[in-house]
Scaffold this motif. Sequence first.
Motif, short mmCIF file in Angstrom:
data_model
loop_
_atom_site.label_atom_id
_atom_site.label_comp_id
_atom_site.label_asym_id
_atom_site.label_seq_id
_atom_site.Cartn_x
_atom_site.Cartn_y
_atom_site.Cartn_z
N UNK A 169 45.84 -28.11 36.92
CA UNK A 169 46.07 -29.43 37.51
C UNK A 169 45.11 -30.45 36.93
N UNK A 170 43.84 -30.09 36.77
CA UNK A 170 42.85 -31.02 36.23
C UNK A 170 43.20 -31.42 34.80
N UNK A 171 43.63 -30.44 34.00
CA UNK A 171 44.03 -30.74 32.63
C UNK A 171 45.29 -31.61 32.61
N UNK A 172 46.25 -31.24 33.44
CA UNK A 172 47.52 -31.97 33.48
C UNK A 172 47.29 -33.43 33.88
N UNK A 173 46.36 -33.64 34.81
CA UNK A 173 46.10 -34.99 35.28
C UNK A 173 45.65 -35.90 34.14
N UNK A 226 50.42 -25.54 27.49
CA UNK A 226 51.46 -25.33 28.50
C UNK A 226 51.65 -26.59 29.33
N UNK A 227 50.54 -27.23 29.71
CA UNK A 227 50.63 -28.48 30.46
C UNK A 227 51.37 -29.55 29.67
N UNK A 228 51.09 -29.63 28.38
CA UNK A 228 51.74 -30.62 27.52
C UNK A 228 53.25 -30.35 27.45
N UNK A 229 53.62 -29.09 27.29
CA UNK A 229 55.04 -28.72 27.25
C UNK A 229 55.71 -29.05 28.58
N UNK A 230 55.03 -28.76 29.66
CA UNK A 230 55.57 -29.03 31.00
C UNK A 230 55.81 -30.53 31.18
N UNK A 231 54.82 -31.34 30.84
CA UNK A 231 54.96 -32.79 30.98
C UNK A 231 56.06 -33.32 30.07
N UNK A 232 56.08 -32.86 28.82
CA UNK A 232 57.11 -33.32 27.89
C UNK A 232 58.51 -32.96 28.35
N UNK A 233 58.68 -31.76 28.89
CA UNK A 233 59.99 -31.35 29.38
C UNK A 233 60.48 -32.22 30.53
N UNK A 269 60.95 -42.03 35.67
CA UNK A 269 60.10 -41.35 34.69
C UNK A 269 58.67 -41.24 35.19
N UNK A 270 58.12 -42.36 35.65
CA UNK A 270 56.71 -42.36 36.03
C UNK A 270 56.44 -41.69 37.38
N UNK A 271 57.32 -41.86 38.34
CA UNK A 271 57.12 -41.20 39.64
C UNK A 271 57.50 -39.72 39.58
N UNK A 272 58.47 -39.39 38.73
CA UNK A 272 58.93 -38.01 38.66
C UNK A 272 58.04 -37.09 37.84
N UNK A 273 57.29 -37.65 36.89
CA UNK A 273 56.50 -36.80 36.00
C UNK A 273 55.07 -36.59 36.46
N UNK A 274 54.62 -37.33 37.47
CA UNK A 274 53.23 -37.26 37.92
C UNK A 274 53.02 -36.12 38.91
N UNK A 275 51.76 -35.64 38.94
CA UNK A 275 51.34 -34.68 39.94
C UNK A 275 49.99 -35.12 40.49
N UNK A 276 49.85 -35.07 41.80
CA UNK A 276 48.70 -35.65 42.48
C UNK A 276 47.53 -34.67 42.59
N UNK A 277 46.39 -35.08 42.04
CA UNK A 277 45.17 -34.29 42.18
C UNK A 277 44.54 -34.51 43.54
N UNK A 278 44.74 -35.72 44.11
CA UNK A 278 44.20 -36.01 45.44
C UNK A 278 44.80 -35.09 46.49
N UNK A 279 46.11 -34.87 46.42
CA UNK A 279 46.76 -33.96 47.37
C UNK A 279 46.56 -32.51 46.95
#
Length: 340
Positions: A296-300, A235-242, A265-275
Motif C-alpha cells: 500500500x505504501x509503495x502503491x500510494x 506488481x503495484x505498477x502493473x495493478x495501477x496500469x491495469x 479514472x482518478x476516483x477508481x484507480x486510487x487507494x486510501x492509505x488513511x483508511x
Amino acid sequence: MRFRFRPDTFIIILLTVVLLASLIPARGGFVAYLGYLTDFAVALLFFLHGARLSRDAVVAGLRHWRLHLVIIAVTFVVFPLIGLALAPLSPSLLTPTLYSGILFLCVLPSTVQSSIAFTSMARGNVPAAICAASASNILGMVLTPVLVGVLLHTQGGGVSGNAVIAILLQLLAPFVAGQLLQPLIGGFVRRHNRVLGLTDRSSILLVVYGAFSKAVVAGLWQTFDLTTLLVMALVDIVLLGGVILVTTYGSRLLGFSKEDEITIVFCGSKKSMVSGIPMANVIFPAQAVGAIVLPLMLYHQIQLMVCAAMAQRYAARRPPDAGTPAEGGNAAKKEAATSV
C-alpha cells in the motif's frame, strides 16, 4: 507544462518513521502506551471525517448514480479480481504475507482529497468526484473487512469476529458519531481543515511506527530482500496500469463524457492509505501489519506520480475556459478530507 517525478513530502516523512522503527523499535511497556495513543488518534480521525462530510455535497453528487456505480464496481470488484489474478506470483515471487498485502490493497476504498484534487486539475466532474470518493470511504468501512475475509479465506486466512467488532467500535462508531454531530460542528471542523490534516498524518505515523516496530522485532527485514521489494513495486505498477486502462476505456465504452471519464479514472484507480493503515492495524496480527502495508505504501507514491502526470495531460487537451467542472476546484478543497 513539464512534470517532474518527485516523492511526496509525507511519503518521505513516512519512510523516515519506518527507518526509525527499524533502528529504534518500540519495546517493553512503551508498546502498550503507544497502542492506546494510536487507538485514540485513529478514533479521532474517523470522528472528524464524519463531522466534516457535508450532506449537501453527498446529495448533489448522488444524482449521477451511473458514474458512482462504475467507480464502486472498479474499487470493490475489478481491483479484487485483478488481485486474485496475481495469485501465481505467490510464493514464487512474493511471500504469502506480501501477497496478502496486495489483496488487502485491492479491497481498500478510494482516497478523498487526491482524487478530488486530480479531478479538478484535469477539469473533470468535481462535484461527482466529491460524492464518489466520500461514498467509497463510507462503504469501505463495511466492504473492506468483508472482502478481506472472503479473499484471504481462500488463502488460508480470514477476519475474526473480534476484528469485525474492533472495526465497528474503533472506526465506524466514531464516524457515525461525527456524522450525527455534523450539523453542530461540521462548519467548525471544515474551517479548521489543517487540524484534520494533522490528525490524518499523525494517526498514520503512529500506526506505522507501532506496526513496523512489532514487525522489526519479529524479524521483518530478515524476511525480505531488495529483489522482493522491487518485484512488489513492479506488481503495484502493473495493478495501477491495469485499472487505469479499465477505467479509461470502460468509461468511453459506456458513453460517459470526458469530464465523467476523468472522475472515473482518478476516483477508481486510487487507494486510501488513511483508511488502509488503521484498518490493517485492526484486522491483521500485530507482527504482520508492517509487511501487509508495504504494498500500500509503495502503491500510494506510485499513484500520486502517475496521476499527477495524467491530470496535466488531461488538462492540456482542453481549452482553459472549456466547461464548468473545473469551477468545482474551490469546493474540492473545502470538501477534501485527506491527501492520502
